[in-house]
Design a protein around this motif. Structure first.
Motif, PDB file in Angstrom:
ATOM      1  N   SER A  58       0.673  -1.469   0.084  1.00  0.00           N
ATOM      2  CA  SER A  58       0.541   0.254   0.011  1.00  0.00           C
ATOM      3  C   SER A  58       0.928   0.865  -0.027  1.00  0.00           C
ATOM      4  CB  SER A  58      -0.964   0.174   1.316  1.00  0.00           C
ATOM      5  OG  SER A  58      -1.559  -0.844   1.304  1.00  0.00           O
ATOM      6  N   GLY A  59       1.483   1.166  -0.579  1.00  0.00           N
ATOM      7  CA  GLY A  59       3.109   2.384  -0.921  1.00  0.00           C
ATOM      8  C   GLY A  59       3.429   2.291   0.384  1.00  0.00           C
ATOM      9  N   ALA A  60       3.784   1.835   1.093  1.00  0.00           N
ATOM     10  CA  ALA A  60       4.082   2.624   2.629  1.00  0.00           C
ATOM     11  C   ALA A  60       6.291   1.826   2.321  1.00  0.00           C
ATOM     12  CB  ALA A  60       3.530   1.171   4.169  1.00  0.00           C
ATOM     13  N   PRO A  61       6.958   1.847   3.514  1.00  0.00           N
ATOM     14  CA  PRO A  61       8.108   1.790   3.261  1.00  0.00           C
ATOM     15  C   PRO A  61       8.281   0.480   4.117  1.00  0.00           C
ATOM     16  CG  PRO A  61       8.148   3.336   5.427  1.00  0.00           C
ATOM     17  CD  PRO A  61       6.597   3.207   4.284  1.00  0.00           C
ATOM     18  N   VAL A  62       9.603   0.077   4.015  1.00  0.00           N
ATOM     19  CA  VAL A  62       9.810  -1.939   4.403  1.00  0.00           C
ATOM     20  C   VAL A  62       9.504  -1.321   5.860  1.00  0.00           C
ATOM     21  CG1 VAL A  62      10.610  -4.120   4.582  1.00  0.00           C
ATOM     22  CG2 VAL A  62      10.055  -2.594   2.534  1.00  0.00           C
ATOM     23  N   PRO A  63       8.291  -2.154   7.040  1.00  0.00           N
ATOM     24  CA  PRO A  63       9.179  -2.026   8.526  1.00  0.00           C
ATOM     25  C   PRO A  63      10.425  -3.096   8.503  1.00  0.00           C
ATOM     26  CG  PRO A  63       7.126  -3.479   8.406  1.00  0.00           C
ATOM     27  CD  PRO A  63       8.129  -3.300   6.503  1.00  0.00           C
ATOM     28  N   ASP A  64      11.052  -3.371   9.702  1.00  0.00           N
ATOM     29  CA  ASP A  64      11.746  -3.158  10.555  1.00  0.00           C
ATOM     30  C   ASP A  64      11.476  -4.378  11.250  1.00  0.00           C
ATOM     31  OD1 ASP A  64      14.249  -1.599   9.497  1.00  0.00           O
ATOM     32  OD2 ASP A  64      13.201  -0.199  10.923  1.00  0.00           O
ATOM     33  N   ILE A  65       9.830  -4.337  11.457  1.00  0.00           N
ATOM     34  CA  ILE A  65       9.649  -5.761  12.605  1.00  0.00           C
ATOM     35  C   ILE A  65       8.425  -5.436  12.623  1.00  0.00           C
ATOM     36  CG2 ILE A  65       9.063  -6.245  14.969  1.00  0.00           C
ATOM     37  CD1 ILE A  65      11.630  -5.394  15.517  1.00  0.00           C
ATOM     38  N   SER A  66       7.437  -6.600  12.185  1.00  0.00           N
ATOM     39  CA  SER A  66       6.100  -6.825  12.386  1.00  0.00           C
ATOM     40  C   SER A  66       6.019  -8.231  13.581  1.00  0.00           C
ATOM     41  CB  SER A  66       5.695  -7.977  11.147  1.00  0.00           C
ATOM     42  OG  SER A  66       5.695  -7.342   9.640  1.00  0.00           O
ATOM     43  N   ILE A  67       5.055  -6.924  14.095  1.00  0.00           N
ATOM     44  CA  ILE A  67       4.237  -7.569  15.742  1.00  0.00           C
ATOM     45  C   ILE A  67       2.983  -7.413  15.635  1.00  0.00           C
ATOM     46  CG2 ILE A  67       3.788  -6.800  17.822  1.00  0.00           C
ATOM     47  CD1 ILE A  67       6.585  -5.009  17.847  1.00  0.00           C
ATOM     48  N   GLU A  68       2.514  -9.079  15.113  1.00  0.00           N
ATOM     49  CA  GLU A  68       0.868  -9.014  14.760  1.00  0.00           C
ATOM     50  C   GLU A  68       0.238  -9.362  17.052  1.00  0.00           C
ATOM     51  OE1 GLU A  68      -2.572 -12.898  13.461  1.00  0.00           O
ATOM     52  OE2 GLU A  68       0.090 -12.976  13.036  1.00  0.00           O
ATOM     53  N   VAL A  69      -1.110  -8.546  17.373  1.00  0.00           N
ATOM     54  CA  VAL A  69      -1.419  -8.676  17.929  1.00  0.00           C
ATOM     55  C   VAL A  69      -2.843  -9.168  17.889  1.00  0.00           C
ATOM     56  CG1 VAL A  69       0.114  -7.079  18.776  1.00  0.00           C
ATOM     57  CG2 VAL A  69      -2.334  -6.463  17.878  1.00  0.00           C
ATOM     58  N   ASP A  70      -3.596  -9.101  19.029  1.00  0.00           N
ATOM     59  CA  ASP A  70      -4.717  -9.525  19.223  1.00  0.00           C
ATOM     60  C   ASP A  70      -6.122  -8.497  19.095  1.00  0.00           C
ATOM     61  OD1 ASP A  70      -4.370  -9.121  21.853  1.00  0.00           O
ATOM     62  OD2 ASP A  70      -5.674 -11.133  22.865  1.00  0.00           O
ATOM     63  N   ASN A  71      -6.030  -7.631  18.929  1.00  0.00           N
ATOM     64  CA  ASN A  71      -6.745  -6.426  19.179  1.00  0.00           C
ATOM     65  C   ASN A  71      -5.908  -5.191  19.308  1.00  0.00           C
ATOM     66  OD1 ASN A  71      -8.360  -4.351  20.126  1.00  0.00           O
ATOM     67  ND2 ASN A  71      -9.306  -5.133  21.595  1.00  0.00           N
ATOM     68  N   VAL A  72      -6.010  -4.721  17.114  1.00  0.00           N
ATOM     69  CA  VAL A  72      -4.854  -3.724  17.174  1.00  0.00           C
ATOM     70  C   VAL A  72      -5.127  -2.543  16.917  1.00  0.00           C
ATOM     71  CG1 VAL A  72      -6.073  -3.861  14.614  1.00  0.00           C
ATOM     72  CG2 VAL A  72      -3.576  -2.989  14.961  1.00  0.00           C
ATOM     73  N   ASN A 111       5.445  -2.238  12.457  1.00  0.00           N
ATOM     74  CA  ASN A 111       4.163  -2.724  11.373  1.00  0.00           C
ATOM     75  C   ASN A 111       3.582  -3.998  12.576  1.00  0.00           C
ATOM     76  OD1 ASN A 111       2.278  -3.449   9.805  1.00  0.00           O
ATOM     77  ND2 ASN A 111       3.003  -5.159   8.723  1.00  0.00           N
ATOM     78  N   VAL A 112       2.263  -3.119  13.105  1.00  0.00           N
ATOM     79  CA  VAL A 112       1.529  -3.711  14.236  1.00  0.00           C
ATOM     80  C   VAL A 112       0.437  -4.176  13.437  1.00  0.00           C
ATOM     81  CG1 VAL A 112       0.176  -3.287  17.111  1.00  0.00           C
ATOM     82  CG2 VAL A 112       2.568  -1.911  15.664  1.00  0.00           C
ATOM     83  N   LEU A 113      -0.200  -5.306  13.470  1.00  0.00           N
ATOM     84  CA  LEU A 113      -1.119  -5.462  12.475  1.00  0.00           C
ATOM     85  C   LEU A 113      -1.888  -6.929  13.629  1.00  0.00           C
ATOM     86  CD1 LEU A 113      -0.599  -8.451  10.699  1.00  0.00           C
ATOM     87  CD2 LEU A 113       2.187  -7.710  11.088  1.00  0.00           C
ATOM     88  N   SER A 114      -3.457  -6.488  13.362  1.00  0.00           N
ATOM     89  CA  SER A 114      -4.098  -8.254  14.028  1.00  0.00           C
ATOM     90  C   SER A 114      -4.619  -8.279  12.217  1.00  0.00           C
ATOM     91  CB  SER A 114      -5.668  -7.826  14.126  1.00  0.00           C
ATOM     92  OG  SER A 114      -5.002  -7.704  15.704  1.00  0.00           O
ATOM     93  N   HIS A 115      -4.780  -9.671  11.219  1.00  0.00           N
ATOM     94  CA  HIS A 115      -5.894 -10.655  11.104  1.00  0.00           C
ATOM     95  C   HIS A 115      -7.153 -10.199  10.565  1.00  0.00           C
ATOM     96  CE1 HIS A 115      -2.040 -12.816   8.714  1.00  0.00           C
ATOM     97  NE2 HIS A 115      -1.475 -12.702   9.982  1.00  0.00           N
TER      98      HIS A 115
END
Length: 117
Positions: A58-72, A111-115
């Motif tokens: 989506s045009g964002a830079p490459v993050p250093d770390i992606s962290i998946e959480v249960d409640n973004v 990059n903080v995310l939830s599926h």
């Protein structure tokens, strides 16, 4: 041969400041602290992964770390309360994640995310 674990190593100037940031924002707990290195962990078990990117999507830079959480949304709220500058707003992405980007105290892009379900 089996990969048992992949660990993100983050270079910082002040370990206590980074420790507080990651503990406060993500609820991580110290499992080892030697002063010059602190290892933070959750008690969740996850599949070992490594992502290789040419862009951040989506045009964002490459993050250093992606962290998946249960409640973004909760982590987004906490990040805003902590004064974190949001680099990529909370967004539902077409590949099925809801995410936002912030920098940690050392300047690493998270990059903080939830599926999405």
């Amino acid at each position: 041969m089996t990969v048992r674990r992949i660990v993100a190593n983050i270079a910082v100037d002040t370990v206590p400041e980074a420790r507080k940031f990651y503990c406060d924002l993500f609820g991580l707990e110290p499992v080892m602290d030697l002063g010059w290195i602190v290892t933070l962990a959750s008690h969740e078990t996850a599949v070992t992964q490594i992502s290789i990117l040419s862009e951040g999507g989506s045009g964002a830079p490459v993050p250093d770390i992606s962290i998946e959480v249960d409640n973004v949304e909760e982590v987004y709220r906490r990040a805003k309360e902590m004064g974190c500058k949001v680099v990529h707003n909370l967004t539902d992405e077409p590949w099925g994640v809801r995410r936002f980007f912030i920098h940690d105290p050392a300047g690493n892009l998270l990059n903080v995310l939830s599926h999405l379900s």
